[in-house]
Design a protein around this motif. Structure first.
Motif, PDB file in Angstrom:
ATOM      1  N   MET A  31      -4.939 -40.369  44.843  1.00 35.67           N
ATOM      2  CA  MET A  31      -3.606 -40.098  45.350  1.00 35.67           C
ATOM      3  C   MET A  31      -3.467 -38.627  45.712  1.00 35.67           C
ATOM      4  O   MET A  31      -4.140 -37.764  45.151  1.00 35.67           O
ATOM      5  N   THR A  32      -2.581 -38.349  46.657  1.00 38.02           N
ATOM      6  CA  THR A  32      -2.213 -36.983  46.964  1.00 38.02           C
ATOM      7  C   THR A  32      -1.091 -36.549  46.023  1.00 38.02           C
ATOM      8  O   THR A  32      -0.454 -37.371  45.352  1.00 38.02           O
ATOM      9  N   LEU A  33      -0.828 -35.238  46.003  1.00 32.89           N
ATOM     10  CA  LEU A  33       0.307 -34.763  45.219  1.00 32.89           C
ATOM     11  C   LEU A  33       1.606 -35.370  45.748  1.00 32.89           C
ATOM     12  O   LEU A  33       2.511 -35.695  44.970  1.00 32.89           O
ATOM     13  N   LEU A  84      -6.042 -36.939  21.289  1.00 31.00           N
ATOM     14  CA  LEU A  84      -6.352 -35.551  21.604  1.00 31.00           C
ATOM     15  C   LEU A  84      -6.650 -35.445  23.093  1.00 31.00           C
ATOM     16  O   LEU A  84      -7.506 -36.174  23.613  1.00 31.00           O
ATOM     17  N   GLN A  85      -5.937 -34.562  23.770  1.00 31.93           N
ATOM     18  CA  GLN A  85      -6.159 -34.348  25.197  1.00 31.93           C
ATOM     19  C   GLN A  85      -7.467 -33.593  25.412  1.00 31.93           C
ATOM     20  O   GLN A  85      -7.830 -32.710  24.642  1.00 31.93           O
ATOM     21  N   THR A  86      -8.180 -33.964  26.483  1.00 29.81           N
ATOM     22  CA  THR A  86      -9.474 -33.352  26.775  1.00 29.81           C
ATOM     23  C   THR A  86      -9.591 -33.074  28.266  1.00 29.81           C
ATOM     24  O   THR A  86      -8.754 -33.483  29.065  1.00 29.81           O
ATOM     25  N   ASN A  87     -10.657 -32.396  28.624  1.00 34.41           N
ATOM     26  CA  ASN A  87     -10.964 -32.143  30.033  1.00 34.41           C
ATOM     27  C   ASN A  87     -11.680 -33.370  30.604  1.00 34.41           C
ATOM     28  O   ASN A  87     -12.900 -33.444  30.656  1.00 34.41           O
ATOM     29  N   GLY A  88     -10.884 -34.370  31.013  1.00 30.39           N
ATOM     30  CA  GLY A  88     -11.446 -35.609  31.509  1.00 30.39           C
ATOM     31  C   GLY A  88     -12.108 -36.416  30.404  1.00 30.39           C
ATOM     32  O   GLY A  88     -12.184 -35.990  29.242  1.00 30.39           O
ATOM     33  N   ALA A  89     -12.600 -37.593  30.759  1.00 32.96           N
ATOM     34  CA  ALA A  89     -13.359 -38.389  29.793  1.00 32.96           C
ATOM     35  C   ALA A  89     -14.691 -37.728  29.476  1.00 32.96           C
ATOM     36  O   ALA A  89     -15.239 -37.914  28.384  1.00 32.96           O
ATOM     37  N   THR A  90     -15.203 -36.931  30.415  1.00 35.98           N
ATOM     38  CA  THR A  90     -16.426 -36.170  30.145  1.00 35.98           C
ATOM     39  C   THR A  90     -16.223 -35.261  28.940  1.00 35.98           C
ATOM     40  O   THR A  90     -17.076 -35.177  28.045  1.00 35.98           O
ATOM     41  N   GLY A  91     -15.090 -34.580  28.893  1.00 36.92           N
ATOM     42  CA  GLY A  91     -14.786 -33.735  27.748  1.00 36.92           C
ATOM     43  C   GLY A  91     -14.568 -34.527  26.477  1.00 36.92           C
ATOM     44  O   GLY A  91     -14.937 -34.091  25.384  1.00 36.92           O
ATOM     45  N   ALA A  92     -13.964 -35.717  26.614  1.00 33.17           N
ATOM     46  CA  ALA A  92     -13.734 -36.568  25.441  1.00 33.17           C
ATOM     47  C   ALA A  92     -15.049 -37.060  24.864  1.00 33.17           C
ATOM     48  O   ALA A  92     -15.261 -37.048  23.638  1.00 33.17           O
ATOM     49  N   GLY A 228      -8.486 -35.227  40.226  1.00 35.68           N
ATOM     50  CA  GLY A 228      -8.270 -33.803  40.399  1.00 35.68           C
ATOM     51  C   GLY A 228      -7.450 -33.157  39.307  1.00 35.68           C
ATOM     52  O   GLY A 228      -7.459 -31.927  39.178  1.00 35.68           O
ATOM     53  N   VAL A 229      -6.752 -33.950  38.501  1.00 36.96           N
ATOM     54  CA  VAL A 229      -5.953 -33.360  37.435  1.00 36.96           C
ATOM     55  C   VAL A 229      -6.811 -32.989  36.223  1.00 36.96           C
ATOM     56  O   VAL A 229      -6.420 -32.168  35.405  1.00 36.96           O
ATOM     57  N   ARG A 230      -7.999 -33.578  36.129  1.00 43.74           N
ATOM     58  CA  ARG A 230      -8.983 -33.291  35.077  1.00 43.74           C
ATOM     59  C   ARG A 230      -8.404 -33.418  33.679  1.00 43.74           C
ATOM     60  O   ARG A 230      -8.596 -32.551  32.815  1.00 43.74           O
ATOM     61  N   VAL A 231      -7.708 -34.504  33.433  1.00 43.44           N
ATOM     62  CA  VAL A 231      -7.136 -34.757  32.110  1.00 43.44           C
ATOM     63  C   VAL A 231      -7.669 -36.076  31.578  1.00 43.44           C
ATOM     64  O   VAL A 231      -7.657 -37.104  32.271  1.00 43.44           O
ATOM     65  N   GLY A 232      -8.154 -36.040  30.352  1.00 41.42           N
ATOM     66  CA  GLY A 232      -8.588 -37.242  29.652  1.00 41.42           C
ATOM     67  C   GLY A 232      -8.120 -37.177  28.217  1.00 41.42           C
ATOM     68  O   GLY A 232      -7.308 -36.316  27.841  1.00 41.42           O
ATOM     69  N   TRP A 233      -8.656 -38.100  27.400  1.00 45.43           N
ATOM     70  CA  TRP A 233      -8.262 -38.102  25.995  1.00 45.43           C
ATOM     71  C   TRP A 233      -9.273 -38.890  25.158  1.00 45.43           C
ATOM     72  O   TRP A 233     -10.070 -39.677  25.691  1.00 45.43           O
ATOM     73  N   ILE A 261       1.799 -31.988  32.893  1.00 47.11           N
ATOM     74  CA  ILE A 261       3.017 -32.552  33.485  1.00 47.11           C
ATOM     75  C   ILE A 261       2.684 -33.669  34.462  1.00 47.11           C
ATOM     76  O   ILE A 261       3.298 -34.751  34.433  1.00 47.11           O
ATOM     77  N   ILE A 262       1.710 -33.423  35.347  1.00 39.05           N
ATOM     78  CA  ILE A 262       1.337 -34.438  36.334  1.00 39.05           C
ATOM     79  C   ILE A 262       0.746 -35.663  35.652  1.00 39.05           C
ATOM     80  O   ILE A 262       1.074 -36.809  35.991  1.00 39.05           O
ATOM     81  N   ALA A 263      -0.129 -35.450  34.676  1.00 36.51           N
ATOM     82  CA  ALA A 263      -0.748 -36.572  33.959  1.00 36.51           C
ATOM     83  C   ALA A 263       0.309 -37.418  33.265  1.00 36.51           C
ATOM     84  O   ALA A 263       0.266 -38.662  33.317  1.00 36.51           O
TER      85      ALA A 263
END
Length: 372
Positions: A31-33, A84-92, A228-233, A261-263
């Motif tokens: 998606m776009t912003l 726990l919030q992470t940098n994507g699932a890669t970070g998780a 692009g938001v780079r949020v995981g958990w 906020i976006i996530a």
């Protein structure tokens, strides 16, 4: 510390920006912003105002309370304190492995799967056994083979469900048998669950909801179309979450305040996002199946409405060389199967925007005709 190059990421880093028709990725059309802001048009201006006036401090270290509340709603038994919030699932995934695995441990990993799940434990000095998937079993692994791999000291079993690259799913009955094997030896199960099946009347439970030593990782990148938001958990029981907190302080302070906020906004409107994405997956998978039926040099075990698939190529050429020529001559990008140690196959990310998929498949067919 030695570690193998990350095959898929290395490939995409080198070639992705040259693609005109990128059908290699495994996210559902991003998606776009603008799309995100319009998930609820009546509060668009309020959301923009919130972003514009947000103080650019560290924000919430583990993820905002609103974020953790929205994530907890994705599970049956998980409370916000267990997220726990992470940098994507890669970070998780990295956090779970870094926190729990050390030299001399025995780890079993599904194979092929997301490369983190076997090469990171190896880099820590763990003894990693590979639990192979089998094409003859629709890309599922054998539970009997798992029983032969487990040892009294097996510390963790790593899976991704649905599987990357094949899109195959371990259903609840399969997971429950897997859990019984793990429970006999007290092993953790780390499950990367970024690929959610998007079909009516079919779902798979998260491992954290089925098993006390189950650890579920996920992100906004695949099913929710916002890589692009780079949020995981990471979701786990309270004791494991407390253990992770100590290690997380060494790997990540927080996500960006805009990202949180976006996530949170995307997850709050997940029903709208998933309705959009179900339509894309259904439409595009139908196009792929029709194309497969007409393309004699390609076969596929269809995935279960998840955003990755693994085609088999009947060509007298090295797969990676074929994919490089396909990109340079036709502008079409696939991930060659040897990046998953599976030459002769390729990952087809069919959940891109439909018009890109259609033209990419057309050009791929034209390219395959040179072998006729």
């Amino acid at each position: 510390m030695e570690i193998n190059a990350f095959g898929v990421e290395e490939w995409l880093n080198k070639w992705e920006n040259e693609a005109i028709y990128d059908i290699a990725g495994s996210s559902i059309a991003s998606m776009t912003l603008e799309d995100i802001l319009n998930l609820e048009p009546s509060i668009r201006n309020k959301l923009v105002e919130t972003l514009c006036h947000k103080t650019m401090n560290y924000g919430w270290i583990e993820g905002s309370p609103e974020f953790k509340e929205e994530v907890s709603k994705l599970y049956q038994t998980v409370k916000p304190s267990q997220i726990l919030q992470t940098n994507g699932a890669t970070g998780a995934n990295f956090l779970a492995l870094y926190s729990l695995i050390e030299a001399g441990d025995h780890v079993i990993s599904l194979y092929p799967s997301y490369q983190q799940l076997y090469d990171i434990p190896r880099s820590f000095g763990a003894d990693v056994s590979l639990w192979h998937i089998h094409e003859k079993d629709n890309w599922l692994p054998s539970l009997n083979e798992l029983r032969k791999l487990v040892r009294p000291n097996t510390k963790m079993i790593c899976i991704n469900n649905a599987n990357n690259p094949t899109g195959t799913i371990m259903d609840q009955a399969f997971l429950e048998e897997l859990i019984s094997i793990a429970d006999e030896i007290g092993a953790y199960i780390l499950s990367d669950e970024v690929y959610q099946p998007l079909e009516d009347d079919f779902s798979i439970p998260a491992i954290v909801d089925l098993y006390d030593k189950g650890i579920s990782t996920n992100s906004l990148s695949k099913t929710y179309s916002v890589p692009g938001v780079r949020v995981g958990w990471v979701a786990s029981n309270n004791q494991i979450a407390d253990h992770f907190r100590k290690y997380r302080d060494y790997t990540m302070i927080c996500a960006g305040v805009f990202d949180d906020i976006i996530a949170t906004h995307v997850l709050h409107h997940k029903d709208t996002v998933l309705k959009r994405n179900k339509e894309i997956v259904h439409r595009n998978l139908s196009l792929v199946n029709d194309w497969i039926n007409k393309e004699p040099r390609v076969s596929l075990i269809p995935p279960r409405h998840v955003s990755t698939s693994f085609i088999k190529l009947d060509i007298p050429e090295d797969t990676e060389n074929f994919c490089i020529r396909l990109l340079k001559e036709k502008g079409v990008l696939l991930v060659p199967g040897n990046r998953f140690d599976m030459p002769g196959y390729a990952r087809l990310g069919y959940c891109t925007h439909t018009e890109i998929l259609q033209e990419g498949l057309k050009r791929l067919s034209e390219f395959l005709k040179e072998f006729d």
